[in-house]
Design a protein around this motif. Sequence first.
Motif, mmCIF file in Angstrom:
data_model
loop_
_atom_site.group_PDB
_atom_site.id
_atom_site.type_symbol
_atom_site.label_atom_id
_atom_site.label_comp_id
_atom_site.label_asym_id
_atom_site.label_seq_id
_atom_site.Cartn_x
_atom_site.Cartn_y
_atom_site.Cartn_z
ATOM 1 N N SER A 422 0.819 -1.212 0.000
ATOM 2 C CA SER A 422 0.000 0.000 0.000
ATOM 3 C C SER A 422 0.851 1.261 0.000
ATOM 4 O O SER A 422 0.321 2.364 -0.018
ATOM 5 C CB SER A 422 -0.915 0.007 1.231
ATOM 6 O OG SER A 422 -0.137 0.029 2.425
ATOM 7 N N ILE A 423 2.172 1.114 0.024
ATOM 8 C CA ILE A 423 3.099 2.247 0.088
ATOM 9 C C ILE A 423 3.977 2.260 -1.161
ATOM 10 O O ILE A 423 4.508 1.220 -1.569
ATOM 11 C CB ILE A 423 4.001 2.163 1.331
ATOM 12 C CG1 ILE A 423 3.161 2.060 2.604
ATOM 13 C CG2 ILE A 423 4.950 3.340 1.385
ATOM 14 C CD1 ILE A 423 2.314 3.268 2.893
ATOM 15 N N VAL A 424 4.134 3.430 -1.782
ATOM 16 C CA VAL A 424 5.064 3.577 -2.899
ATOM 17 C C VAL A 424 5.959 4.774 -2.605
ATOM 18 O O VAL A 424 5.568 5.718 -1.904
ATOM 19 C CB VAL A 424 4.332 3.780 -4.237
ATOM 20 C CG1 VAL A 424 3.568 2.531 -4.629
ATOM 21 C CG2 VAL A 424 3.397 4.986 -4.189
ATOM 22 N N ASN A 425 7.179 4.738 -3.134
ATOM 23 C CA ASN A 425 8.100 5.851 -2.945
ATOM 24 C C ASN A 425 9.100 5.881 -4.079
ATOM 25 O O ASN A 425 9.359 4.869 -4.738
ATOM 26 C CB ASN A 425 8.820 5.752 -1.596
ATOM 27 C CG ASN A 425 9.617 4.471 -1.480
ATOM 28 O OD1 ASN A 425 10.721 4.353 -2.000
ATOM 29 N ND2 ASN A 425 9.037 3.486 -0.788
ATOM 30 N N ILE A 426 9.659 7.051 -4.336
ATOM 31 C CA ILE A 426 10.665 7.235 -5.375
ATOM 32 C C ILE A 426 11.770 8.123 -4.831
ATOM 33 O O ILE A 426 11.622 8.753 -3.772
ATOM 34 C CB ILE A 426 10.078 7.872 -6.651
ATOM 35 C CG1 ILE A 426 9.534 9.282 -6.346
ATOM 36 C CG2 ILE A 426 8.984 6.999 -7.255
ATOM 37 C CD1 ILE A 426 9.171 10.068 -7.583
ATOM 38 N N SER A 427 12.870 8.181 -5.567
ATOM 39 C CA SER A 427 13.974 9.068 -5.187
ATOM 40 C C SER A 427 14.111 10.249 -6.136
ATOM 41 O O SER A 427 14.857 11.184 -5.856
ATOM 42 C CB SER A 427 15.305 8.279 -5.165
ATOM 43 O OG SER A 427 15.555 7.677 -6.429
ATOM 44 N N TYR A 439 6.054 14.676 -1.580
ATOM 45 C CA TYR A 439 5.458 14.031 -2.749
ATOM 46 C C TYR A 439 6.210 12.777 -3.193
ATOM 47 O O TYR A 439 5.794 12.119 -4.143
ATOM 48 C CB TYR A 439 5.411 15.020 -3.918
ATOM 49 C CG TYR A 439 4.498 16.196 -3.694
ATOM 50 C CD1 TYR A 439 3.165 16.142 -4.063
ATOM 51 C CD2 TYR A 439 4.977 17.376 -3.120
ATOM 52 C CE1 TYR A 439 2.320 17.225 -3.868
ATOM 53 C CE2 TYR A 439 4.147 18.459 -2.927
ATOM 54 C CZ TYR A 439 2.823 18.380 -3.298
ATOM 55 O OH TYR A 439 1.995 19.448 -3.098
ATOM 56 N N LYS A 440 7.312 12.451 -2.555
ATOM 57 C CA LYS A 440 8.088 11.281 -2.971
ATOM 58 C C LYS A 440 7.553 9.980 -2.401
ATOM 59 O O LYS A 440 8.019 8.903 -2.751
ATOM 60 C CB LYS A 440 9.556 11.466 -2.569
ATOM 61 C CG LYS A 440 10.275 12.531 -3.388
ATOM 62 C CD LYS A 440 11.746 12.593 -3.029
ATOM 63 C CE LYS A 440 12.483 13.610 -3.875
ATOM 64 N NZ LYS A 440 13.931 13.641 -3.577
ATOM 65 N N THR A 441 6.599 10.062 -1.499
ATOM 66 C CA THR A 441 5.927 8.877 -0.975
ATOM 67 C C THR A 441 4.427 9.043 -1.168
ATOM 68 O O THR A 441 3.922 10.162 -1.293
ATOM 69 C CB THR A 441 6.221 8.664 0.519
ATOM 70 O OG1 THR A 441 5.710 9.789 1.262
ATOM 71 C CG2 THR A 441 7.710 8.520 0.768
#
Length: 611
Positions: A422-427, A439-441
């Motif tokens: 249920s969690i997404v994240n980017i760098s 906004y990165k998560t």
Amino acid sequence: MARSAPAFVAVFLLVSALLSIGAAQLQPPSGPPTDPSDAAALHAVFRQWSLESEVAGKDPCQNPVWNESLARNASVHCDCPSGVGVCRITHLNVTGYKNITKIPLELFNLTELVSLDLSNNNLNGSIPPGVSNLSKLEIWHFNNNNLSGSFPHELSLLRNLKSLWMFDNYIEGLVPEFIQNLTKLTDLRIYGTKIQGPIPRNLSILTNLEILMLGDLEGNPSYFDVIGEWSNLTMLSLRKCRLTGQLPSTPRNLPKLNYLDLTSNNLSGSIIQLLPYKNSSFIYVGENNFSERLPPEIVRPSLSLDVSYNHFVNGSLSNIPADQKWPINYIGTSVDASGIVDSRSLAILNCLRMKECNNSSLTNPGTSFAINCGGKQIDYPDLMQTVFSEDSTDLGGAGFHISTTSNWVVSRVDSDPFNKSSIVNISDNILATNMQELYKTARTSTSSLRYYMVGLANGKYVVQLFFAEIVITEGLGRRLFDIDIQGHNIKKDFDITNEAGGFGKATNITQDVTVYNSILEIHLYWSGRGTCCIPYKGAYGPLVSAIAVTRSVDPKVSPPEAPRSNSGRQDEKRRGVIAGIAALCIAAALISSSVVYLWWKWVSIVKRPVA
């Protein structure tokens, strides 16, 4: 020199071999040519789709792939029977071309087609009746387009169909009765359209079904007796189909069922009737009218279970260890959770159950909240003077998390078994914002996300929702979902990318709301539209980066003119009347004076002596 000769010969032979291989690769592939009628039909179709430059002068079956990527696919597969001398086109994939807007009639001249995939284009208009020519078709996917009109009756002639995907279109009318004639169907998916119920009862005769996904049906209600003895069925989704009544007392024979979704219907009766399906991995029956005691044997760590918003379901969860997180969502029921949650959490759950909070159970009613959805706590003192609290608990297929320090709750139901987290994240950096980390998560779901702010002081508030598309970074993918606040829809088919003007760009929504019962509810949910599997299966449904809720402050404006009382208006009328009378009196006096003066002049003239 004599010793170097063998080495020279070896190198010469190696170079010659490589050159031979290269030359062979430059030669056109050998094999029979494409049947002239198939080749002519394909070239005519590609000309109308502005794809002819990719196949001009080429034999389709000897050059089967023209474009193959995640974003686009244009390819054929051919069958070349021995002794015939020509190849027939049996598979055609053309997906991901937004410039493709119509279905050419020449397409139906490819009469040997077994598989036709036209998904993720921009096809519009109705389905031509010429589809009946494709009598050998086994797979037809035309999902994620803009097709309208009703099902052509000619589709009933496709008796070899095994897989039919038509979700995310504007096709309307009733669910056609003739689907019962497609007895070879194994995979049927119809949702996110304008099609109305009821579901034909004879659907139960489709004994080969393995996957059935129907959803978003308006119109007349349907009943659970549409379910047949489907011994091969593994996935059954009848989400939002206006299913009414009770589950049958004699359960259907669904021995391989792994996934059951009956969310958002009008089903009633004892929830014990779900026991025959307890060995499934996913059971979603939220937003119904089930009642009675939740069977303890159905609650298992290997089952994602959603029974939320079945207000008459009760029972106890005493069989769940207090230190273990199990995948179950029971918000909006009367299930007793006192054995697995602390007193503070229980007070918050009781607020949601009663849909109102007794402020004596929650100290200091709040006036603001801020949540970093999917991430750690972040403080922006210079920008918003707000601390965004942590929201990083993975809720799995079904579950909720209570923040006892801030009195908020997040509830999640995930309707896709392929969506693992249920969690997404980017760098990568996010554009159009000076609050990068916010906004990165994000928190996501393929079905429903609810955030509740509990114990708010009643009054007016400003809700800010923060978004950035950080998952679907290809132009082909589309994420669409709806947003309700306090039960009122504020966004339909909301598209983060369109709203922000691109991928990885920040955008916000601001909404004024009123809290009457100390609870604020924000609901983000999937309504059957958008792509399903780009860049991976389960990449759809709501996604949110952050939420901020603050008490409204009246803007500073010039004070309005004081309202006049009724007595003041009466005095004003009285003064007006007096002024009018005075004016009339003055006018009368002037007229009288004039009359007297004229009379005096006349008398003086009459009495003047004659000379």
